[in-house]
Design a protein around this motif. Sequence first.
Motif, mmCIF file in Angstrom:
data_model
loop_
_atom_site.group_PDB
_atom_site.id
_atom_site.type_symbol
_atom_site.label_atom_id
_atom_site.label_comp_id
_atom_site.label_asym_id
_atom_site.label_seq_id
_atom_site.Cartn_x
_atom_site.Cartn_y
_atom_site.Cartn_z
ATOM 1 N N LEU A 141 0.720 5.897 6.071
ATOM 2 C CA LEU A 141 -0.424 5.049 6.382
ATOM 3 C C LEU A 141 -0.920 5.284 7.801
ATOM 4 O O LEU A 141 -0.122 5.299 8.754
ATOM 5 C CB LEU A 141 -0.055 3.575 6.197
ATOM 6 C CG LEU A 141 0.302 3.141 4.760
ATOM 7 C CD1 LEU A 141 0.724 1.687 4.742
ATOM 8 C CD2 LEU A 141 -0.869 3.389 3.804
ATOM 9 N N ARG A 142 -2.222 5.447 7.944
ATOM 10 C CA ARG A 142 -2.801 5.739 9.259
ATOM 11 C C ARG A 142 -2.539 4.612 10.255
ATOM 12 O O ARG A 142 -2.331 4.853 11.441
ATOM 13 C CB ARG A 142 -4.311 5.989 9.130
ATOM 14 C CG ARG A 142 -4.659 7.305 8.451
ATOM 15 C CD ARG A 142 -6.154 7.518 8.433
ATOM 16 N NE ARG A 142 -6.501 8.794 7.815
ATOM 17 C CZ ARG A 142 -6.560 9.945 8.461
ATOM 18 N NH1 ARG A 142 -6.290 9.985 9.758
ATOM 19 N NH2 ARG A 142 -6.878 11.069 7.837
ATOM 20 N N GLN A 143 -2.591 3.370 9.786
ATOM 21 C CA GLN A 143 -2.321 2.223 10.641
ATOM 22 C C GLN A 143 -0.897 1.698 10.406
ATOM 23 O O GLN A 143 -0.648 0.508 10.547
ATOM 24 C CB GLN A 143 -3.353 1.123 10.362
ATOM 25 C CG GLN A 143 -4.800 1.561 10.516
ATOM 26 C CD GLN A 143 -5.104 2.092 11.910
ATOM 27 O OE1 GLN A 143 -4.641 1.543 12.913
ATOM 28 N NE2 GLN A 143 -5.872 3.178 11.979
ATOM 29 N N GLY A 144 -0.008 2.626 10.093
ATOM 30 C CA GLY A 144 1.345 2.228 9.708
ATOM 31 C C GLY A 144 2.379 2.347 10.800
ATOM 32 O O GLY A 144 3.571 2.463 10.504
ATOM 33 N N GLY A 145 1.965 2.303 12.063
ATOM 34 C CA GLY A 145 2.919 2.473 13.154
ATOM 35 C C GLY A 145 4.033 1.444 13.148
ATOM 36 O O GLY A 145 5.208 1.778 13.342
ATOM 37 N N GLN A 158 0.805 -1.223 0.000
ATOM 38 C CA GLN A 158 0.000 0.000 0.000
ATOM 39 C C GLN A 158 0.835 1.268 0.000
ATOM 40 O O GLN A 158 0.313 2.360 -0.243
ATOM 41 C CB GLN A 158 -0.937 0.021 1.212
ATOM 42 C CG GLN A 158 -1.973 -1.081 1.243
ATOM 43 C CD GLN A 158 -1.404 -2.418 1.725
ATOM 44 O OE1 GLN A 158 -0.331 -2.458 2.341
ATOM 45 N NE2 GLN A 158 -2.109 -3.500 1.446
ATOM 46 N N SER A 217 5.296 9.408 19.508
ATOM 47 C CA SER A 217 4.715 8.197 18.951
ATOM 48 C C SER A 217 5.596 6.986 19.264
ATOM 49 O O SER A 217 6.830 7.073 19.215
ATOM 50 C CB SER A 217 4.577 8.340 17.434
ATOM 51 O OG SER A 217 4.322 7.089 16.839
ATOM 52 N N THR A 242 6.369 6.497 6.205
ATOM 53 C CA THR A 242 5.065 6.104 5.671
ATOM 54 C C THR A 242 3.930 6.980 6.188
ATOM 55 O O THR A 242 3.897 7.364 7.360
ATOM 56 C CB THR A 242 4.758 4.627 5.972
ATOM 57 O OG1 THR A 242 3.490 4.303 5.398
ATOM 58 C CG2 THR A 242 4.719 4.349 7.467
ATOM 59 N N CYS A 262 4.137 11.382 12.115
ATOM 60 C CA CYS A 262 3.645 11.049 13.448
ATOM 61 C C CYS A 262 4.220 12.055 14.445
ATOM 62 O O CYS A 262 5.173 12.783 14.139
ATOM 63 C CB CYS A 262 4.003 9.626 13.855
ATOM 64 S SG CYS A 262 5.773 9.297 13.970
ATOM 65 N N ARG A 287 6.308 2.179 10.221
ATOM 66 C CA ARG A 287 7.081 3.392 10.507
ATOM 67 C C ARG A 287 8.233 3.072 11.469
ATOM 68 O O ARG A 287 9.365 3.539 11.297
ATOM 69 C CB ARG A 287 6.157 4.449 11.091
ATOM 70 C CG ARG A 287 6.651 5.878 10.962
ATOM 71 C CD ARG A 287 5.548 6.849 11.349
ATOM 72 N NE ARG A 287 4.460 6.853 10.379
ATOM 73 C CZ ARG A 287 3.214 6.513 10.653
ATOM 74 N NH1 ARG A 287 2.861 6.151 11.871
ATOM 75 N NH2 ARG A 287 2.295 6.541 9.702
#
Length: 260
Positions: free
Chosen positions: A139-143, A111, A181, A137, A177, A146
């Motif tokens: 991506l919102r759910q990319g923790g 993605q 984070s 990255t 972020c 990242r």
Amino acid sequence: MAISLLTLNTWKGDGAYRRRMHHLRQALSGGPWSICCFQEVFNAEGEERSTVRHLEAALPAHRSYVTPARPKLRQLEATGELLPSTSGLMIMTTFPSAGALEILALPDCEQDQDRRAQILTLRTPAGLVRLVNVHFTHLRQGGALRKAQVKALLAALASRERAQPVAATVIAGDFNCEADSPALAPLHEAGGRFLPSGSPPAAGTAGRFSQSGFSRTLDHVVLLSDQWSYLRHETLFAHCPTAPYALSDHAAVSACFGGG
């Protein structure tokens, strides 16, 4: 000697691109920064469609290091045509380099592919500086991704530090972020110093922008050095993305640091 740095996400070809580039050139021209790091640097055929060319016109005394990335068709301005283009990274500096620009491929996923970091060692009057320009990255759910990118970057920097020690390593760019984070925990554990707490918010996305300003701090400068410290810092160009003088959907971070 104090070293002055600016980092800014230039927002690809989005928004009122031609107007933004006009104001960006005015805002940067004659600025005090000896190092500039840019992300989402749009580049398509034609001088007026190239953020690279606009930045070079604004800062003619700086040498440019451009890393194209993420090639695809992109829309120029909200109702514009689709153009083959890249959205990459760009370092501009008045300091001579102490070696070639290195491009580090960061972990990615289906993605969000083709994430890179620029690594460039500079000769400054205050000593060697290893500069890193990054865009982690989005991506919102990319923790987790990242965090993997941060770890890969730190491993690469450790290897380079063993081969060529420097007075300071500076990491700048769009981290996507907040400084606290969990994804950035490895940076803190490595001794990375973010801008002092209490700094005004440095950036946000158009969706996060409100009447009170940018609500999230996504762009950072991180200093890795036992010898250097921050001298001053500020947030610049924090205009609403739809405002007449908007330069981007991010604000810029300006930091000054040095030894002592």
